[in-house]
Design a protein around this motif. Structure first.
Motif, PDB file in Angstrom:
ATOM      1  N   ALA A 170      -0.693   1.081   7.299  1.00 20.17           N
ATOM      2  CA  ALA A 170      -1.254   0.459   6.100  1.00 20.17           C
ATOM      3  C   ALA A 170      -2.342  -0.546   6.465  1.00 20.17           C
ATOM      4  CB  ALA A 170      -0.153  -0.209   5.291  1.00 20.17           C
ATOM      5  N   GLU A 171      -2.099  -1.311   7.538  1.00 21.69           N
ATOM      6  CA  GLU A 171      -3.065  -2.329   7.944  1.00 21.69           C
ATOM      7  C   GLU A 171      -4.256  -1.725   8.688  1.00 21.69           C
ATOM      8  OE1 GLU A 171      -0.750  -5.001  10.259  1.00 21.69           O
ATOM      9  OE2 GLU A 171       0.340  -5.832   8.528  1.00 21.69           O
ATOM     10  N   THR A 172      -3.991  -0.749   9.553  1.00 17.03           N
ATOM     11  CA  THR A 172      -5.045  -0.193  10.402  1.00 17.03           C
ATOM     12  C   THR A 172      -5.897   0.837   9.673  1.00 17.03           C
ATOM     13  OG1 THR A 172      -3.623  -0.501  12.326  1.00 17.03           O
ATOM     14  CG2 THR A 172      -5.507   0.967  12.590  1.00 17.03           C
ATOM     15  N   VAL A 210      -4.458   4.166  -0.866  1.00 16.52           N
ATOM     16  CA  VAL A 210      -5.524   3.484  -0.124  1.00 16.52           C
ATOM     17  C   VAL A 210      -6.330   4.486   0.693  1.00 16.52           C
ATOM     18  CG1 VAL A 210      -4.473   1.202  -0.074  1.00 16.52           C
ATOM     19  CG2 VAL A 210      -3.852   2.865   1.685  1.00 16.52           C
ATOM     20  N   GLY A 252      -5.394   1.817   6.151  1.00 14.01           N
ATOM     21  CA  GLY A 252      -5.590   1.550   4.733  1.00 14.01           C
ATOM     22  C   GLY A 252      -6.733   0.619   4.428  1.00 14.01           C
ATOM     23  N   LYS A 253      -6.960  -0.379   5.274  1.00 11.40           N
ATOM     24  CA  LYS A 253      -8.010  -1.357   4.986  1.00 11.40           C
ATOM     25  C   LYS A 253      -9.404  -0.772   5.132  1.00 11.40           C
ATOM     26  CE  LYS A 253      -5.339  -5.495   6.076  1.00 11.40           C
ATOM     27  NZ  LYS A 253      -5.169  -6.661   6.963  1.00 11.40           N
ATOM     28  N   LYS A 254      -9.520   0.380   5.783  1.00 12.89           N
ATOM     29  CA  LYS A 254     -10.827   0.999   5.996  1.00 12.89           C
ATOM     30  C   LYS A 254     -11.209   1.940   4.858  1.00 12.89           C
ATOM     31  CE  LYS A 254     -10.203   0.973  11.021  1.00 12.89           C
ATOM     32  NZ  LYS A 254     -10.111   1.821  12.243  1.00 12.89           N
ATOM     33  N   ARG A 255     -10.305   2.149   3.914  1.00 11.09           N
ATOM     34  CA  ARG A 255     -10.513   3.162   2.884  1.00 11.09           C
ATOM     35  C   ARG A 255     -10.670   2.538   1.518  1.00 11.09           C
ATOM     36  NH1 ARG A 255      -8.449   7.653   5.687  1.00 11.09           N
ATOM     37  NH2 ARG A 255      -8.695   7.084   7.879  1.00 11.09           N
ATOM     38  N   GLU A 302       0.810  -1.223   0.000  1.00  8.87           N
ATOM     39  CA  GLU A 302       0.000   0.000   0.000  1.00  8.87           C
ATOM     40  C   GLU A 302       0.840   1.269   0.000  1.00  8.87           C
ATOM     41  OE1 GLU A 302      -1.997  -3.243   2.465  1.00  8.87           O
ATOM     42  OE2 GLU A 302       0.001  -2.308   2.343  1.00  8.87           O
ATOM     43  N   THR A 359      -9.665   2.765  -2.638  1.00  9.45           N
ATOM     44  CA  THR A 359      -8.401   2.978  -3.340  1.00  9.45           C
ATOM     45  C   THR A 359      -8.531   4.152  -4.288  1.00  9.45           C
ATOM     46  OG1 THR A 359      -9.027   1.432  -5.083  1.00  9.45           O
ATOM     47  CG2 THR A 359      -7.811   0.548  -3.214  1.00  9.45           C
TER      48      THR A 359
END
Length: 482
Positions: A382-384, A331, A386-389, A309, A391
């Motif tokens: 990136a994990e915390t 992301v 980025g996964k909520k957004r 990401e 692209t």
């Protein structure tokens, strides 16, 4: 709150922060202890003196201060070096004032530091702007092209000098060797604001994976006057710098006279001692520290590739890879969000946010543990976050707006609300800090994008010099042609 500044600093130090911002020593006390100067930190008050007998005088250096100047002359291979106790800003002011006659022109990069613009006012000097190329994939200013300098010199024979920053705030260097050849062919003086490149004399030509060779220092490329913020990337204290004279094109006595006019008459011996110590560290351990610095950067850049990401600015010609520019914009994470996450969750403090871009400034005092903590923070972000957004198809990391077109110089000025300033002619400088590069200068027309960008900066807590607490700015009440 009692002792608010001291209390903040004490509490900040207690957090065990990791510094990817200036100054370059990064609070690494071991760096100094290994140099054998423990007593300096055990009782700094004893070192805070004035010009007593034997202490020399900054403005007529003949003994101990002159000896330290000679060390810098040897380290950088220049004709003359002056210690500076009000940062590179003082060196830039003196360089411009010593090189450009009143009423004449200075050819300058539009992304110069605000101190250059202040020199224009102090010296009654007329600017000729050369715009650096824009890097569209990153949304930030790139290098100043030699062809643009050549054209400006050809069209402005009454210019006395050229000045540009290299590296710029993001670590992008211009081709100083070619620019120096062009400037000298016209018989002019080249001043390089190398505030962010004091380390290039130590690291220039070394290889960082993904970047190629680091650029050479401006003194090795033939610039006439070069100013280095030793505190930014090497080991001296904040506000200490060095000005180098690298040719016979400028009178050293005139430079010295201009320096005494713009610097404090009460120079800090703590700052000058820190310049002394930094030079000693580089002289004795420079090779070892340079190898460690490069090794840590190579490690970080290779490991950063494992975060899909993450966007990292790399593979640019003339890039100084000691500046780490990164983004999670693809992301959907903004630069402010990423910067806050690193600071609040991992205690990593970065230097600059521009749009989606965060810049971490490495320095001689950083250790491998610092780079590990930054990498952990980026992986966690990136994990915390980025996964909520969602692209973004084509992220642009910086997004700072282009300056408005030059119109007329205001003869008088008035204050107007920022919200109503679009279309008006700027009558002051509007400068986000950092990086201290004006978004708008007197005589430039304020665009909707500039006004909107400044409004966003202020709402997010960024300081913008020239914008009052009431969100007003100065614009032209009446104008005349420049």
């Amino acid at each position: 709150m009692e002792r608010p500044i001291y209390t903040f600093l004490e509490e900040h130090a207690a957090r065990n922060p990791v510094s990817f911002h200036m100054p370059g020593h990064k609070g690494n006390l071991e760096l100094y202890k290994e140099a054998g100067c423990r007593v300096f930190f055990e009782n700094p008050l004893a070192f805070d003196i004035t010009e007593i007998e034997g202490a020399d005088n900054l403005f007529q250096a003949e003994s101990i201060i002159r000896e330290t100047q000679k060390v810098y002359e040897s380290l950088y291979g220049v004709k003359k070096s002056w210690l500076l106790i009000n940062g590179t800003s003082g060196g830039i002011l003196a360089s411009v004032l010593a090189s450009v006659k009143r009423g004449r022109k200075l050819i300058m990069a539009r992304n110069c530091h605000k101190s250059v613009f202040n020199a224009l006012t102090l010296g009654g000097i007329r600017p000729v702007f050369v715009r650096p190329e824009l890097l569209p994939e990153y949304g930030v200013a790139g290098a100043v092209l030699p062809e643009a300098v050549d054209r400006a010199l050809r069209e402005n024979p009454d210019a006395d000098a050229v000045i540009l920053p290299s590296p710029n705030y993001y670590g992008i260097c211009s081709d100083i060797c070619r620019i120096a050849e062009i400037v000298h062919r016209y018989g002019k003086v080249l001043i390089v604001d190398e505030a962010h490149g004091a380390h290039l004399k130590l690291l220039g030509g070394k290889h960082i994976s993904g970047f190629g060779k680091l650029p050479l220092s401006a003194v090795d490329c033939g610039a006439d006057l070069v100013v280095n913020s030793i505190h930014k990337t090497l080991a001296s204290f904040t506000q200490s710098a060095v000005l180098h004279l690298n040719s016979g094109r400028v009178d050293p006595d005139l430079v010295a006279d201009c320096l005494q006019a713009v610097e404090s008459t009460s120079p800090s011996y703590l700052l000058m001692a820190s310049l002394d110590l930094s030079a000693d560290i580089v002289e004795k351990r420079g090779k070892e520290l340079a190898e460690n610095w490069i090794s840590d950067l190579v490690w970080f850049y290779e490991e950063s590739k494992t975060i899909p990401e993450l966007l990292v600015m790399r593979n640019l010609a003339g890039m100084d890879g000691t500046k780490i520019n990164f983004s999670l914009e693809k992301v959907g994470v903004t630069g402010l969000e990423l910067d806050a996450f690193l600071r609040e969750k991992h205690g990593v403090y970065c230097e600059l946010v521009t749009g989606g871009l965060v810049m971490g400034m490495s320095g001689i005092g950083n250790r491998r543990a610092d780079y590990r903590r930054l990498l952990r923070g980026l992986r966690d972000a990136a994990e915390t976050l980025g996964k909520k957004r969602g692209t973004t198809e084509s992220p642009v990391m910086g997004k700072a707006p282009e300056p408005g077109e030059f119109a007329k110089v205001p003869r008088q000025r008035k204050a107007v609300p920022l919200s109503k300033a679009a279309g008006e002619i700027c009558a002051g400088m509007l400068i986000p800090y950092p990086p201290g590069i004006p978004l708008a200068c007197p005589g430039e027309r304020l665009t909707n994008s500039i006004v909107s960008y400044i409004d966003d900066l202020r709402r997010n807590g960024t300081k913008v010099l020239g914008v009052s607490e009431q969100r007003t700015v100065f614009v032209g009440a009446d104008t005349e042609e420049k």
